[in-house]
Write a protein that holds these residues in place. Structure first.
Motif, mmCIF file in Angstrom:
data_model
loop_
_atom_site.group_PDB
_atom_site.id
_atom_site.type_symbol
_atom_site.label_atom_id
_atom_site.label_comp_id
_atom_site.label_asym_id
_atom_site.label_seq_id
_atom_site.Cartn_x
_atom_site.Cartn_y
_atom_site.Cartn_z
ATOM 1 N N GLN A 16 57.364 -23.123 -0.734
ATOM 2 C CA GLN A 16 56.569 -24.323 -0.518
ATOM 3 C C GLN A 16 55.243 -24.283 -1.267
ATOM 4 O O GLN A 16 54.477 -25.236 -1.223
ATOM 5 C CB GLN A 16 56.312 -24.522 0.971
ATOM 6 C CG GLN A 16 57.596 -24.707 1.751
ATOM 7 C CD GLN A 16 57.359 -24.689 3.252
ATOM 8 O OE1 GLN A 16 56.246 -24.510 3.707
ATOM 9 N NE2 GLN A 16 58.431 -24.862 4.006
ATOM 10 N N CYS A 17 54.974 -23.186 -1.974
ATOM 11 C CA CYS A 17 53.723 -23.039 -2.713
ATOM 12 C C CYS A 17 53.704 -24.014 -3.885
ATOM 13 O O CYS A 17 54.650 -24.068 -4.678
ATOM 14 C CB CYS A 17 53.576 -21.614 -3.224
ATOM 15 S SG CYS A 17 52.066 -21.322 -4.136
ATOM 16 N N ILE A 18 52.625 -24.792 -3.982
ATOM 17 C CA ILE A 18 52.563 -25.799 -5.046
ATOM 18 C C ILE A 18 51.576 -25.451 -6.153
ATOM 19 O O ILE A 18 51.641 -26.019 -7.234
ATOM 20 C CB ILE A 18 52.223 -27.198 -4.471
ATOM 21 C CG1 ILE A 18 50.932 -27.137 -3.659
ATOM 22 C CG2 ILE A 18 53.369 -27.738 -3.652
ATOM 23 C CD1 ILE A 18 50.436 -28.484 -3.186
ATOM 24 N N ASP A 19 50.641 -24.518 -5.911
ATOM 25 C CA ASP A 19 49.712 -24.133 -6.967
ATOM 26 C C ASP A 19 49.134 -22.743 -6.702
ATOM 27 O O ASP A 19 49.353 -22.153 -5.655
ATOM 28 C CB ASP A 19 48.599 -25.164 -7.146
ATOM 29 C CG ASP A 19 47.729 -25.346 -5.909
ATOM 30 O OD1 ASP A 19 47.831 -24.552 -4.966
ATOM 31 O OD2 ASP A 19 46.945 -26.307 -5.899
ATOM 32 N N VAL A 20 48.412 -22.248 -7.685
ATOM 33 C CA VAL A 20 47.857 -20.899 -7.607
ATOM 34 C C VAL A 20 46.809 -20.780 -6.493
ATOM 35 O O VAL A 20 46.620 -19.701 -5.933
ATOM 36 C CB VAL A 20 47.298 -20.457 -8.976
ATOM 37 C CG1 VAL A 20 46.003 -21.187 -9.299
ATOM 38 C CG2 VAL A 20 47.117 -18.958 -9.039
ATOM 39 N N ASP A 21 46.168 -21.879 -6.135
ATOM 40 C CA ASP A 21 45.193 -21.846 -5.040
ATOM 41 C C ASP A 21 45.859 -21.481 -3.721
ATOM 42 O O ASP A 21 45.271 -20.760 -2.902
ATOM 43 C CB ASP A 21 44.478 -23.192 -4.906
ATOM 44 C CG ASP A 21 43.536 -23.467 -6.063
ATOM 45 O OD1 ASP A 21 43.073 -22.486 -6.698
ATOM 46 O OD2 ASP A 21 43.268 -24.642 -6.345
ATOM 47 N N GLU A 22 47.067 -21.949 -3.522
ATOM 48 C CA GLU A 22 47.795 -21.624 -2.291
ATOM 49 C C GLU A 22 48.155 -20.139 -2.260
ATOM 50 O O GLU A 22 48.100 -19.492 -1.216
ATOM 51 C CB GLU A 22 49.045 -22.487 -2.162
ATOM 52 C CG GLU A 22 49.618 -22.480 -0.777
ATOM 53 C CD GLU A 22 50.656 -23.570 -0.563
ATOM 54 O OE1 GLU A 22 51.478 -23.376 0.343
ATOM 55 O OE2 GLU A 22 50.634 -24.591 -1.274
ATOM 56 N N PHE A 23 48.515 -19.582 -3.421
ATOM 57 C CA PHE A 23 48.775 -18.148 -3.520
ATOM 58 C C PHE A 23 47.530 -17.362 -3.113
ATOM 59 O O PHE A 23 47.597 -16.433 -2.313
ATOM 60 C CB PHE A 23 49.210 -17.766 -4.940
ATOM 61 C CG PHE A 23 49.095 -16.299 -5.226
ATOM 62 C CD1 PHE A 23 50.026 -15.406 -4.724
ATOM 63 C CD2 PHE A 23 48.042 -15.810 -5.987
ATOM 64 C CE1 PHE A 23 49.905 -14.045 -4.978
ATOM 65 C CE2 PHE A 23 47.920 -14.451 -6.252
ATOM 66 C CZ PHE A 23 48.858 -13.569 -5.747
ATOM 67 N N HIS A 24 46.381 -17.741 -3.679
ATOM 68 C CA HIS A 24 45.134 -17.042 -3.355
ATOM 69 C C HIS A 24 44.758 -17.210 -1.886
ATOM 70 O O HIS A 24 44.216 -16.288 -1.269
ATOM 71 C CB HIS A 24 44.001 -17.508 -4.270
ATOM 72 C CG HIS A 24 44.118 -16.949 -5.652
ATOM 73 N ND1 HIS A 24 43.924 -15.617 -5.935
ATOM 74 C CD2 HIS A 24 44.450 -17.529 -6.818
ATOM 75 C CE1 HIS A 24 44.111 -15.413 -7.216
ATOM 76 N NE2 HIS A 24 44.436 -16.555 -7.783
ATOM 77 N N GLU A 25 45.059 -18.353 -1.326
ATOM 78 C CA GLU A 25 44.796 -18.575 0.102
ATOM 79 C C GLU A 25 45.622 -17.609 0.947
ATOM 80 O O GLU A 25 45.115 -17.016 1.903
ATOM 81 C CB GLU A 25 45.136 -20.024 0.464
ATOM 82 C CG GLU A 25 44.815 -20.401 1.886
ATOM 83 C CD GLU A 25 45.159 -21.859 2.167
ATOM 84 O OE1 GLU A 25 45.851 -22.093 3.188
ATOM 85 O OE2 GLU A 25 44.760 -22.732 1.377
ATOM 86 N N ASP A 26 46.888 -17.439 0.576
ATOM 87 C CA ASP A 26 47.738 -16.493 1.312
ATOM 88 C C ASP A 26 47.255 -15.057 1.106
ATOM 89 O O ASP A 26 47.204 -14.273 2.053
ATOM 90 C CB ASP A 26 49.198 -16.631 0.880
ATOM 91 C CG ASP A 26 49.872 -17.856 1.476
ATOM 92 O OD1 ASP A 26 49.455 -18.299 2.570
ATOM 93 O OD2 ASP A 26 50.812 -18.381 0.853
#
Length: 126
Positions: free
Chosen positions: A23-33
């Motif tokens: 469900q990850c849509i961008d690199v910001d979501e990766f960094h948030e996780d």
């Protein structure tokens, strides 16, 4: 099994390699996780300084972290990013969740890390 030693130069690449969030849509979501380690660290530090344990919030962060990185990678990332004085607290939560990898964690000697008995009692009531 051969392990790559984690350090500040390869930690993000290692995390990206093991990241699995459809469900990850961008690199910001990766960094948030990935930054969930900071939240866990902050909550552990609060417990160490004030005795206030936000166990449900800690469990939520850890469970989400393990869901997107997997058991082995999440364990390595957490033990690398948290200071050694927080390892007993982390181990206590991971034992409760049955999240410790069978092969151990190359970044530390799990056998030598004690558990927090008072935290175990709190977690048993969750």
């Amino acid at each position: 099994m051969e392990y790559v030693k984690l350090d500040d130069t390869n930690i993000t690449r290692y995390a990206m390699k093991h990241y699995d969030n459809p469900q990850c849509i961008d690199v910001d979501e990766f960094h948030e996780d990935l930054n969930r380690t900071k939240y866990v660290k902050r909550l552990f530090r609060k417990y160490m300084s004030s005795g206030v344990l936000r166990e449900r919030l800690i469990l939520n962060h850890i469970i989400i972290f393990y869901n997107v990185f997997g058991i082995e990678a999440a364990s390595r990332l957490l033990f690398y990013r948290l200071e050694e004085d927080l390892h007993p607290l982390l181990k206590t939560f991971l034992v409760f969740l049955n999240y410790l990898p069978e092969d151990g964690v190359p970044e530390c000697d799990l056998e030598r890390i004690p558990l927090y008995n008072d935290v175990i009692q709190v977690l048993r009531e969750v």
